[in-house]
Structure formats: C-alpha cells, structure tokens
Motif scaffolding. Structure first.
Motif, PDB file in Angstrom:
ATOM      1  N   GLU A 136     -29.008 -29.285 -19.560  1.00  0.00           N
ATOM      2  CA  GLU A 136     -28.524 -29.675 -20.883  1.00  0.00           C
ATOM      3  C   GLU A 136     -27.490 -28.690 -21.418  1.00  0.00           C
ATOM      4  OE1 GLU A 136     -32.351 -32.303 -22.387  1.00  0.00           O
ATOM      5  OE2 GLU A 136     -31.934 -30.390 -23.368  1.00  0.00           O
ATOM      6  N   CYS A 194     -25.957 -24.287 -36.531  1.00  0.00           N
ATOM      7  CA  CYS A 194     -25.344 -25.567 -36.140  1.00  0.00           C
ATOM      8  C   CYS A 194     -25.010 -26.466 -37.332  1.00  0.00           C
ATOM      9  CB  CYS A 194     -26.255 -26.312 -35.163  1.00  0.00           C
ATOM     10  SG  CYS A 194     -25.708 -26.189 -33.446  1.00  0.00           S
ATOM     11  N   ASP A 214     -24.009 -32.147 -33.386  1.00  0.00           N
ATOM     12  CA  ASP A 214     -25.238 -32.911 -33.611  1.00  0.00           C
ATOM     13  C   ASP A 214     -26.034 -33.040 -32.307  1.00  0.00           C
ATOM     14  OD1 ASP A 214     -25.375 -33.491 -36.345  1.00  0.00           O
ATOM     15  OD2 ASP A 214     -23.936 -35.135 -36.168  1.00  0.00           O
ATOM     16  N   VAL A 215     -25.336 -33.321 -31.209  1.00  0.00           N
ATOM     17  CA  VAL A 215     -25.993 -33.409 -29.897  1.00  0.00           C
ATOM     18  C   VAL A 215     -26.632 -32.072 -29.541  1.00  0.00           C
ATOM     19  CG1 VAL A 215     -25.602 -33.718 -27.417  1.00  0.00           C
ATOM     20  CG2 VAL A 215     -24.469 -35.238 -29.056  1.00  0.00           C
ATOM     21  N   LEU A 217     -27.537 -29.561 -31.504  1.00  0.00           N
ATOM     22  CA  LEU A 217     -28.665 -29.215 -32.373  1.00  0.00           C
ATOM     23  C   LEU A 217     -29.931 -29.938 -31.934  1.00  0.00           C
ATOM     24  CD1 LEU A 217     -29.949 -27.907 -34.842  1.00  0.00           C
ATOM     25  CD2 LEU A 217     -29.024 -29.784 -36.226  1.00  0.00           C
ATOM     26  N   ASN A 218     -29.808 -31.217 -31.646  1.00  0.00           N
ATOM     27  CA  ASN A 218     -30.982 -31.988 -31.222  1.00  0.00           C
ATOM     28  C   ASN A 218     -31.577 -31.420 -29.933  1.00  0.00           C
ATOM     29  OD1 ASN A 218     -32.689 -34.535 -31.433  1.00  0.00           O
ATOM     30  ND2 ASN A 218     -31.763 -34.809 -29.423  1.00  0.00           N
ATOM     31  N   ASP A 219     -30.718 -31.098 -28.968  1.00  0.00           N
ATOM     32  CA  ASP A 219     -31.209 -30.556 -27.696  1.00  0.00           C
ATOM     33  C   ASP A 219     -31.760 -29.144 -27.860  1.00  0.00           C
ATOM     34  OD1 ASP A 219     -30.490 -32.880 -26.416  1.00  0.00           O
ATOM     35  OD2 ASP A 219     -28.658 -32.079 -25.525  1.00  0.00           O
ATOM     36  N   ILE A 221     -33.341 -27.813 -30.273  1.00  0.00           N
ATOM     37  CA  ILE A 221     -34.722 -27.808 -30.753  1.00  0.00           C
ATOM     38  C   ILE A 221     -35.668 -27.839 -29.548  1.00  0.00           C
ATOM     39  CG2 ILE A 221     -36.479 -29.151 -31.985  1.00  0.00           C
ATOM     40  CD1 ILE A 221     -34.262 -30.046 -33.907  1.00  0.00           C
ATOM     41  N   ALA A 266     -35.923 -27.726 -38.515  1.00  0.00           N
ATOM     42  CA  ALA A 266     -35.693 -27.600 -37.078  1.00  0.00           C
ATOM     43  C   ALA A 266     -36.594 -26.530 -36.470  1.00  0.00           C
ATOM     44  CB  ALA A 266     -34.226 -27.277 -36.801  1.00  0.00           C
TER      45      ALA A 266
END
Length: 290
Positions: A136, A194, A214-215, A217-219, A221, A266
């Motif tokens: 990732e 982020c 945004d991508v 930040l989600n990953d 976490i 988060a």
C-alpha cells in the motif's frame, strides 16, 4: 520499466521466501523498480510461488546495514531544519508539498520491508501484515510521483530529510521499540497532518492531490492498526504495560511531539487507548489560545 528483481522462470521452478523477497526489494535503489517489484510479488503470491520462513536471520550478512535502505542518489538528504517549508498557494509550493509526501511514502515502503526482514521468529501474520503495508505504501508513492509529474517535477527534485529512517536505525534491536516509535509515533503523526494538508490542497484548487491524501489517510489508519497490534504483542511477550512503556520509550528516544489539531477519530480507529487520546486532547486544550 521492466522489473528485474524477480525472474518468473526462477520463481516457477523454485519459488521464493517472502522475507528474502522483502530484502531484495528493500535493497533496490530505483524507486520505480521498487514499486513494480511489490506489484510483481502480489501476483507471485496469488500463484502460490511464495513461502515463508520466519526463522532465518537475514541480518547476518556483514554488509547488511550498509546495503539498506536501497534509495536513489536524489533527493539530497539534509537536516530537517534545512528543508524549506512549502506553501500550497503557489505551483512550486504545491509541488514541494507533494514531493515531501512522496518522500515519506518512499521511506514508508522501506520501513515496512525492514520490519519484515529485521525481526525473525515472529508469527506468520506479522510478516504478511507488513507485506500488505509495503504494497500500500508503494501504491501511495506511485500516486504521488505520478501527480508530481503533472506538475512538471519528479521525485528527487527537492531537498528532503532522513528523519523516518534515522528513527528506524535507533530502534533496530527491539520489536517493541520499533513498533512504538515508527508506526505508533511517526506514522500516527500522519493521521493528524493528512486532513490539514488535504484541506490546503482543496483550497488551492488541487483536487487530485487532495483526493490522493484521502486515499492515504484511509490506508494509514490500517497501517497504524498493524503497528499497534504488534506493539501490544511485544508488550505481552515481555510482560510490560503498554501505555506506560510507550511513554517511557517516547522519552528514551526523544520522540517528536505531536502537532495539533489531533485527528482523534482516526487515532481511535487505529487502536490508541482512550487514556492516550485524553492526554492528547488535554495537551491541545492547554496549548490552544484562550
């Protein structure tokens, strides 16, 4: 660029060990080849060409420390205080911001791979967790470097610092220390930063850059969840209390302080204790102007 790190014929005949593959990618100096190698490995894993041996000490080679991490000649690495701060309000400033983020993600690939290579004799899930993280992070680097290209720049065009890897070197001997200081401290700071950077990019009209954040930040976490999981594992194995141990390690390694505003939601999703979140919120309240 053609990926030359893994020969499909060799893998078809002999397969490869996951940690040995991680070491091969870790020592690779070309960023694009490093990214392509992680993609190739995903396909090899799906084809069941990859096995796992957690017992081998991959650090035994006398040249191990000299060969890692594999990185290109540029960007030039300088003291963090010498890296110019970039404003999102100018094209050059936005390119500098994206470059700084790309450098973080490039380092994050190496950090995840090093976590796999350096620490033997752990549960299998540990190595598969960090391989997922490496994949990732490679995707994040690819997104950012491609976006940087639309700005007429490339990775290596700006100055950068080596703070992330310096902390990795300091914590290379103990799993608990590494998990505490890298994912639980340095990467967790990204959870706070982020949203701030994303909003700056949106306000500057860089919608594509903001969506990439945004991508990420989600990953991220999920990546901090992995760090928390294995920090707690190390604490359990050593019969030590995690919250107190984390505070002690933060003092021992002079860990950089977090910068408000803190992304409490988060951090909670990533597995931090409520006691820790309350401490952060109290710090923020004391620091806020009255």
């Amino acid at each position: 660029m053609t990926d030359t790190l893994f020969d499909p014929v060799e893998l078809m005949n002999h397969g490869i060990d996951l940690r040995a593959a991680a070491l091969r990618v870790l020592t690779c100096t070309d960023p694009l080849q490093k990214v392509e190698a992680t993609r190739s490995m995903r396909a090899f894993i799906d084809m069941e060409m990859v096995r796992l041996d957690a017992t081998v000490d991959l650090t035994a080679d006398a040249d191990f420390e000299q060969n890692i991490p594999g990185r290109p000649e540029k960007p030039e690495l300088v003291n963090a205080l010498k890296v110019p701060k970039r404003s999102a309000n100018t094209p050059e400033g936005r390119a500098g911001m994206i470059h700084a983020l790309a450098h973080i993600e490039f380092n994050a690939i190496n950090l995840a791979l090093d976590a796999m290579v350096r620490f033997p004799n752990l549960p299998a899930d540990y190595y598969w967790d960090w391989w997922m993280v490496a994949c990732e992070e490679a995707h994040h680097f690819s997104l950012l470097s491609n976006h940087l290209a639309t700005m007429g720049a490339s990775y290596g065009d700006f100055l950068a610092h080596n703070g992330l890897w310096e902390m990795a070197e300091k914590t290379r001997h103990k799993l608990a220390d590494r998990m505490a200081m890298v994912p639980r401290t340095l990467e967790a700071r990204g959870l706070d930063a982020c949203p701030v950077m994303r909003d700056k990019l949106y306000q500057a009209g860089d919608v594509d850059g903001a969506m990439i954040l945004d991508v990420i930040l989600n990953d991220e976490i999920g990546h901090v969840i992995v760090g928390n999981r294995w920090f707690l594992y190390a604490c359990e194995q050593n019969n030590i209390e995690p919250v107190l141990t984390y505070r002690q390690l933060s003092e021992q390694y002079n860990a950089p302080k977090g910068r408000p505003p803190y992304n409490i939601a988060a951090r909670r999703a990533a597995g931090f204790y409520e006691e820790e979140l309350t401490h952060l919120q109290n710090q923020f309240s004391r620091a806020a102007p009255q």
